[in-house]
Scaffold this active site. Structure first.
Site, PDB file in Angstrom:
ATOM      1  N   ARG A  19       0.854  -1.200   0.000  1.00 46.28           N
ATOM      2  CA  ARG A  19       0.000   0.000   0.000  1.00 46.28           C
ATOM      3  C   ARG A  19       0.879   1.236   0.000  1.00 46.28           C
ATOM      4  O   ARG A  19       2.114   1.142   0.086  1.00 46.28           O
ATOM      5  CB  ARG A  19      -0.963   0.015   1.189  1.00 46.28           C
ATOM      6  CG  ARG A  19      -0.289  -0.041   2.555  1.00 46.28           C
ATOM      7  CD  ARG A  19      -1.367  -0.131   3.639  1.00 46.28           C
ATOM      8  NE  ARG A  19      -0.827  -0.472   4.939  1.00 46.28           N
ATOM      9  CZ  ARG A  19      -0.469   0.406   5.885  1.00 46.28           C
ATOM     10  NH1 ARG A  19      -0.564   1.704   5.650  1.00 46.28           N
ATOM     11  NH2 ARG A  19      -0.021   0.005   7.056  1.00 46.28           N
ATOM     12  N   ASP A  69       8.539  -9.620   6.606  1.00 43.81           N
ATOM     13  CA  ASP A  69       8.482  -8.682   7.730  1.00 43.81           C
ATOM     14  C   ASP A  69       9.917  -8.275   8.008  1.00 43.81           C
ATOM     15  O   ASP A  69      10.710  -9.067   8.524  1.00 43.81           O
ATOM     16  CB  ASP A  69       7.848  -9.349   8.956  1.00 43.81           C
ATOM     17  CG  ASP A  69       7.719  -8.367  10.124  1.00 43.81           C
ATOM     18  OD1 ASP A  69       8.537  -7.426  10.220  1.00 43.81           O
ATOM     19  OD2 ASP A  69       6.796  -8.547  10.938  1.00 43.81           O
ATOM     20  N   VAL A  70      10.270  -7.031   7.645  1.00 44.54           N
ATOM     21  CA  VAL A  70      11.677  -6.619   7.698  1.00 44.54           C
ATOM     22  C   VAL A  70      12.221  -6.598   9.124  1.00 44.54           C
ATOM     23  O   VAL A  70      13.434  -6.587   9.318  1.00 44.54           O
ATOM     24  CB  VAL A  70      11.900  -5.236   7.035  1.00 44.54           C
ATOM     25  CG1 VAL A  70      11.558  -5.272   5.556  1.00 44.54           C
ATOM     26  CG2 VAL A  70      11.129  -4.138   7.757  1.00 44.54           C
ATOM     27  N   SER A 148      12.882  10.590   5.969  1.00 42.51           N
ATOM     28  CA  SER A 148      11.911  11.671   6.184  1.00 42.51           C
ATOM     29  C   SER A 148      12.680  12.908   6.619  1.00 42.51           C
ATOM     30  O   SER A 148      13.745  12.794   7.254  1.00 42.51           O
ATOM     31  CB  SER A 148      10.947  11.249   7.299  1.00 42.51           C
ATOM     32  OG  SER A 148      10.234  12.371   7.787  1.00 42.51           O
ATOM     33  N   TYR A 163      10.055   7.986  15.819  1.00 44.19           N
ATOM     34  CA  TYR A 163      10.161   8.103  14.351  1.00 44.19           C
ATOM     35  C   TYR A 163      11.414   8.885  13.977  1.00 44.19           C
ATOM     36  O   TYR A 163      12.224   8.433  13.163  1.00 44.19           O
ATOM     37  CB  TYR A 163       8.905   8.794  13.825  1.00 44.19           C
ATOM     38  CG  TYR A 163       8.807   8.836  12.308  1.00 44.19           C
ATOM     39  CD1 TYR A 163       8.419   7.709  11.584  1.00 44.19           C
ATOM     40  CD2 TYR A 163       9.068  10.006  11.605  1.00 44.19           C
ATOM     41  CE1 TYR A 163       8.309   7.744  10.199  1.00 44.19           C
ATOM     42  CE2 TYR A 163       8.965  10.052  10.224  1.00 44.19           C
ATOM     43  CZ  TYR A 163       8.583   8.915   9.526  1.00 44.19           C
ATOM     44  OH  TYR A 163       8.477   8.960   8.146  1.00 44.19           O
ATOM     45  N   LYS A 167      14.701   7.354  12.092  1.00 44.57           N
ATOM     46  CA  LYS A 167      15.009   7.807  10.719  1.00 44.57           C
ATOM     47  C   LYS A 167      16.376   8.513  10.680  1.00 44.57           C
ATOM     48  O   LYS A 167      17.081   8.431   9.665  1.00 44.57           O
ATOM     49  CB  LYS A 167      13.910   8.725  10.187  1.00 44.57           C
ATOM     50  CG  LYS A 167      12.582   8.022   9.898  1.00 44.57           C
ATOM     51  CD  LYS A 167      12.642   7.099   8.690  1.00 44.57           C
ATOM     52  CE  LYS A 167      11.246   6.671   8.230  1.00 44.57           C
ATOM     53  NZ  LYS A 167      11.271   5.770   7.071  1.00 44.57           N
TER      54      LYS A 167
HETATM   55  P1  NAP Z   1       1.918   3.565   4.863  1.00 48.33           P
HETATM   56  O1  NAP Z   1       0.857   3.797   3.850  1.00 48.33           O
HETATM   57  O2  NAP Z   1       1.565   3.566   6.298  1.00 48.33           O
HETATM   58  O3  NAP Z   1       2.661   2.211   4.460  1.00 48.33           O
HETATM   59  C1  NAP Z   1       3.674   1.690   5.284  1.00 48.33           C
HETATM   60  C2  NAP Z   1       4.091   0.361   4.686  1.00 48.33           C
HETATM   61  O4  NAP Z   1       5.163  -0.177   5.476  1.00 48.33           O
HETATM   62  C3  NAP Z   1       2.953  -0.674   4.677  1.00 48.33           C
HETATM   63  O5  NAP Z   1       3.046  -1.457   3.520  1.00 48.33           O
HETATM   64  C4  NAP Z   1       3.292  -1.503   5.910  1.00 48.33           C
HETATM   65  O6  NAP Z   1       2.791  -2.823   5.871  1.00 48.33           O
HETATM   66  C5  NAP Z   1       4.805  -1.523   5.779  1.00 48.33           C
HETATM   67  N1  NAP Z   1       5.449  -2.018   6.994  1.00 48.33           N
HETATM   68  C6  NAP Z   1       5.391  -1.539   8.249  1.00 48.33           C
HETATM   69  N2  NAP Z   1       6.086  -2.319   9.079  1.00 48.33           N
HETATM   70  C7  NAP Z   1       6.617  -3.321   8.330  1.00 48.33           C
HETATM   71  C8  NAP Z   1       7.422  -4.435   8.602  1.00 48.33           C
HETATM   72  N3  NAP Z   1       7.829  -4.723   9.844  1.00 48.33           N
HETATM   73  N4  NAP Z   1       7.787  -5.253   7.579  1.00 48.33           N
HETATM   74  C9  NAP Z   1       7.374  -4.998   6.314  1.00 48.33           C
HETATM   75  N5  NAP Z   1       6.567  -3.960   5.989  1.00 48.33           N
HETATM   76  C10 NAP Z   1       6.203  -3.135   6.994  1.00 48.33           C
HETATM   77  O7  NAP Z   1       3.096   4.634   4.746  1.00 48.33           O
HETATM   78  P2  NAP Z   1       3.707   5.490   3.534  1.00 48.33           P
HETATM   79  O8  NAP Z   1       3.293   6.878   3.737  1.00 48.33           O
HETATM   80  O9  NAP Z   1       3.453   4.813   2.235  1.00 48.33           O
HETATM   81  O10 NAP Z   1       5.245   5.416   3.935  1.00 48.33           O
HETATM   82  C11 NAP Z   1       6.233   4.794   3.132  1.00 48.33           C
HETATM   83  C12 NAP Z   1       7.595   5.322   3.585  1.00 48.33           C
HETATM   84  O11 NAP Z   1       7.636   6.742   3.363  1.00 48.33           O
HETATM   85  C13 NAP Z   1       7.883   5.116   5.071  1.00 48.33           C
HETATM   86  O12 NAP Z   1       9.228   4.725   5.250  1.00 48.33           O
HETATM   87  C14 NAP Z   1       7.635   6.495   5.660  1.00 48.33           C
HETATM   88  O13 NAP Z   1       8.371   6.707   6.855  1.00 48.33           O
HETATM   89  C15 NAP Z   1       8.091   7.392   4.530  1.00 48.33           C
HETATM   90  N6  NAP Z   1       7.530   8.748   4.586  1.00 48.33           N
HETATM   91  C16 NAP Z   1       6.195   8.962   4.379  1.00 48.33           C
HETATM   92  C17 NAP Z   1       5.693  10.255   4.424  1.00 48.33           C
HETATM   93  C18 NAP Z   1       4.236  10.568   4.173  1.00 48.33           C
HETATM   94  O14 NAP Z   1       3.845  11.754   4.230  1.00 48.33           O
HETATM   95  N7  NAP Z   1       3.390   9.589   3.866  1.00 48.33           N
HETATM   96  C19 NAP Z   1       6.554  11.330   4.703  1.00 48.33           C
HETATM   97  C20 NAP Z   1       7.910  11.073   4.917  1.00 48.33           C
HETATM   98  C21 NAP Z   1       8.375   9.774   4.844  1.00 48.33           C
HETATM   99  P3  NAP Z   1       1.383  -3.227   6.590  1.00 48.33           P
HETATM  100  O15 NAP Z   1       0.312  -2.920   5.599  1.00 48.33           O
HETATM  101  O16 NAP Z   1       1.548  -4.697   6.861  1.00 48.33           O
HETATM  102  O17 NAP Z   1       1.275  -2.411   7.852  1.00 48.33           O
END
Ligand code: NAP
Length: 239
Positions: A19, A69-70, A148, A163, A167
């Site tokens: 996702r 699961d990382v 981030s 967080y 990071k």
């Molecule tokens: P998200 O929609 O919450 O998706 C997070 C993903 O990480 C999900 O697929 C989740 O899997 C997976 N995950 C969590 N723990 C895991 C584990 N132990 N092993 C494998 N997969 C795991 O978040 P996103 O916004 O797409 O974020 C993606 C990346 O972008 C992250 O590293 C986040 O810190 C970074 N980021 C996002 C934003 C933002 O505004 N969205 C801003 C800065 C940085 P499940 O479905 O199983 O939970």
């Protein structure tokens, strides 16, 4: 040879690809003709996401769903073995999986720090240690560590404590990895900006496609591209 036929010789692996930004990145890489290993913490989620990635994919690319699961010790090496048994070799590793535990330095439970460090630090470390040696021996590789601005010392380490701290440590992992690389193997970190995902929330200004853009760029950098740099919108930002 068409561009997509050339790209199909490359294989990308995306963590947390079921996702959000991970799924958008996996779909765009497949659209560009790379084979994609679609990983998710639950195998059923990886299989479901693979249907979506395959629908976006260029002809003849391979899509391989893998449960990963990382945060589990040994999972990265098991994932590498499963990928290699399929005949694929990972050329681009996108360490995207992330969690967003809330709470400040004292309020956040111990488990929040443990989970954030397990996913953002150990998870990335184990994935790099499993997959980068193969890239080095083949002389080509791209590692994209999704961080981030909240993990940037230069931007003030704002954001929830677990967080930000995890990071920021991911930045150290990226720099130490980049220092070891040679040949056409590169590792960089990226802030995708504030993106409309479950983590970013509905108020975020960026679409999934926009959020995935810089990840795709770093996963497909040319040979004269950067190594050991932290980016947002293709511009360097401070560690
Ligand atoms: P998200 O929609 O919450 O998706 C997070 C993903 O990480 C999900 O697929 C989740 O899997 C997976 N995950 C969590 N723990 C895991 C584990 N132990 N092993 C494998 N997969 C795991 O978040 P996103 O916004 O797409 O974020 C993606 C990346 O972008 C992250 O590293 C986040 O810190 C970074 N980021 C996002 C934003 C933002 O505004 N969205 C801003 C800065 C940085 P499940 O479905 O199983 O939970």
């Amino acid at each position: 040879m068409s561009p997509s036929a050339a790209a199909a010789e490359r294989t990308a692996l995306v963590t947390g690809a079921n996702r959000g930004i991970g799924l958008a990145t996996a779909s765009e890489l497949a659209r560009r003709g790379l084979n994609v290993v679609v990983t998710a913490r639950r195998r059923a989620d990886a299989e479901q996401a693979s249907i979506e990635v395959r629908a976006a994919a260029a002809p003849n690319v391979r899509i391989l769903p893998v449960g990963l699961d990382v945060s589990h010790a040994g999972a990265a090496a098991a994932c590498r073995d499963e990928v290699e048994a399929s005949g694929l070799r990972v050329d681009a590793l996108v360490n995207n999986a992330g969690v967003y535990p809330s709470g400040d330095f004292f309020q956040a439970p111990d488990a929040a720090f443990e989970e954030a460090i397990a996913v953002h630090v150990f998870g990335v470390l184990w994935m790099c240690r499993a997959f980068v040696p193969g890239m080095l021996s083949r002389g080509y590789g791209r590692v994209v560590n999704v961080s981030s601005g909240y993990g940037s010392f230069g931007e003030g380490l704002e954001g929830p404590a677990a967080y930000s701290i995890s990071k920021a440590a991911l930045g150290a992992v990226t720099i130490k990895l980049a220092q070891t690389l040679r040949g056409d193997v590169k590792a960089n970190a990226v802030c995708p900006g504030w993106v409309r995902t479950r983590m970013g929330g509905p108020g975020a200004r960026r679409s999934l496609e926009k959020g995935a853009e810089a990840l795709v760029w770093l996963a497909t950098l040319p040979a004269d591209g950067p190594n050991g740099v932290f980016f947002r919108d293709r511009k360097p930002i401070p560690w």
